[in-house]
Design an enzyme around this catalytic site. Structure first.
Site, PDB file in Angstrom:
ATOM      1  N   CYS A  64      -9.394 -21.692   9.148  1.00 43.70           N
ATOM      2  CA  CYS A  64     -10.339 -21.325   8.100  1.00 43.70           C
ATOM      3  C   CYS A  64      -9.568 -20.444   7.146  1.00 43.70           C
ATOM      4  CB  CYS A  64     -11.558 -20.580   8.655  1.00 43.70           C
ATOM      5  SG  CYS A  64     -12.637 -19.963   7.353  1.00 43.70           S
TER       6      CYS A  64
ATOM      7  N   CYS B 264     -11.924 -17.272   5.670  1.00 45.55           N
ATOM      8  CA  CYS B 264     -12.369 -16.197   6.559  1.00 45.55           C
ATOM      9  C   CYS B 264     -12.073 -16.592   7.992  1.00 45.55           C
ATOM     10  CB  CYS B 264     -13.827 -15.831   6.338  1.00 45.55           C
ATOM     11  SG  CYS B 264     -15.000 -17.195   6.379  1.00 45.55           S
ATOM     12  N   SER B 265     -13.077 -17.022   8.737  1.00 46.66           N
ATOM     13  CA  SER B 265     -12.868 -17.232  10.167  1.00 46.66           C
ATOM     14  C   SER B 265     -13.874 -18.226  10.723  1.00 46.66           C
ATOM     15  CB  SER B 265     -13.005 -15.910  10.891  1.00 46.66           C
ATOM     16  OG  SER B 265     -14.246 -15.318  10.523  1.00 46.66           O
ATOM     17  N   CYS B 266     -14.316 -19.199   9.913  1.00 44.38           N
ATOM     18  CA  CYS B 266     -15.297 -20.169  10.408  1.00 44.38           C
ATOM     19  C   CYS B 266     -14.730 -20.869  11.633  1.00 44.38           C
ATOM     20  CB  CYS B 266     -15.629 -21.197   9.324  1.00 44.38           C
ATOM     21  SG  CYS B 266     -16.428 -20.450   7.895  1.00 44.38           S
TER      22      CYS B 266
END
Lengths: 127, 203
Positions: B107, B110-112
């Protein structure tokens, strides 16, 4: 359950459920995570709003941060959560910082900044 | 517990640990969060939800061709069939690795990450270096992580977002033809489901 499996799925030798590493490096990371998830679960905000705030915070950190400041994902997570809650008026500008400073002035015995056993006491329980 | 505004202005920024505690106090006082409910969410992600769920999905796909088809056609609903759903569990798309095509997920913004099947992401997945570099030089990044892919293997970097959360269906390793679904589960690692490793047959 088969007895020939190299490892039991649910037994004591089960493969790691937590990714083979600590999910949270420090207790406050878990609290920051839990706050965002439970607020969202209670309908306080749409996840997309939080996610957009997180993306902005991460992008800002990557665009420039104080010299020597280490990357901390949950620091950005917490800042994003504060952004969302400040924008909708849930907390006032500066309120979190003021409360944090008040907490920092607790007598040494109550200051668990240097403790690693947060789980048993403090952090807002019982209010 | 009052602090004057001028003190706040001149004091250094409080640590994230103190800010977290402060925010939790404020929200608890306003009845917006319940610390015991938070405890349950945290404990659930620390101990229950993790890559084991994803391993069960993949083992079923390896042993049940009908399920495999449903999983590749409509990942989210096929995963829900096994009872795995929740935040970040919508819009999961499953992509299949083959001898000539290797998918790896990231991602970039961000951090999906598909929480219900993999748990929360590991620290390297959230790291700016991984997020930036795996897009630019996936082959080098994978090699550094211990996965050397032949030059003729095409690498596809799958960038997750709020619209799509990728899950890799790794190749079933040779030598596991006689293993049952239950026996396959422990072989399937988190890293294989992100695409930074292959599943290894038992030694």
């Amino acid at each position: 359950m088969t007895t020939t499996a190299p490892l039991a799925i649910d037994g004591p030798a089960a493969p790691p459920r937590s990714n083979g590493e600590l999910v949270f490096a420090e207790p406050w990371e878990g609290r920051a995570f839990g706050m965002a998830v439970s607020l969202h679960d209670a309908g306080a905000f749409a996840w997309e709003r939080f996610q957009a705030a997180l993306i902005r915070r991460i992008a800002a950190w990557e665009a420039g941060h104080p010299e020597g400041e280490c990357w901390s994902y949950y620091t950005q997570w917490l800042a994003a959560l504060e952004d969302v809650l400040t924008a909708d008026g849930t907390v006032a500008e500066g309120e979190v910082a003021a409360r944090a400073h008040a907490l920092a002035e607790r007598p040494a015995g109550y200051d668990h900044e240097d403790h690693d056993d947060h789980a048993g006491h403090g952090h807002g329980h019982g209010h | 517990m009052t602090t004057s505004g001028s003190d706040v202005e001149t004091a250094p920024r409080p640590s994230p640990s103190l800010r977290t505690e402060a925010l939790e106090q404020l929200l608890t006082e306003r009845g917006l969060v319940d610390p015991s409910v938070m405890d349950k969410f945290i404990a659930n992600y620390e101990t229950n939800v993790g890559p084991l769920n994803g391993a069960k999905v993949v083992a079923k796909a390896w042993t049940d061709p009908e399920y495999r088809k449903r999983l590749l056609d409509e990942g989210t609903s096929a995963i829900k069939e096994l009872g795995f759903a929740g935040p970040q569990g919508e819009h999961i798309v499953v992509v299949e690795n083959t001898p000539t095509l290797h998918n790896v997920t990231v991602c970039t913004l961000c951090s999906c990450y598909p929480w219900p099947v993999l748990g929360l992401p590991p620290s390297w997945y959230k790291d700016p270096a991984y997020r930036a570099r795996v897009v630019r030089e996936p082959r080098a990044v994978l090699a550094e992580m211990g996965l050397d892919l032949a030059d003729d293997v095409e690498i596809v970097v799958r960038d997750s977002s709020s619209e799509v959360r990728w899950l890799v269906l790794p190749e079933r390793p040779a030598g596991t033809e006689d293993l049952t679904e239950e026996e396959l589960v422990p072989l399937i690692t988190r890293d294989a489901l992100v695409g930074v490793a292959k599943v290894q047959a038992p030694a």
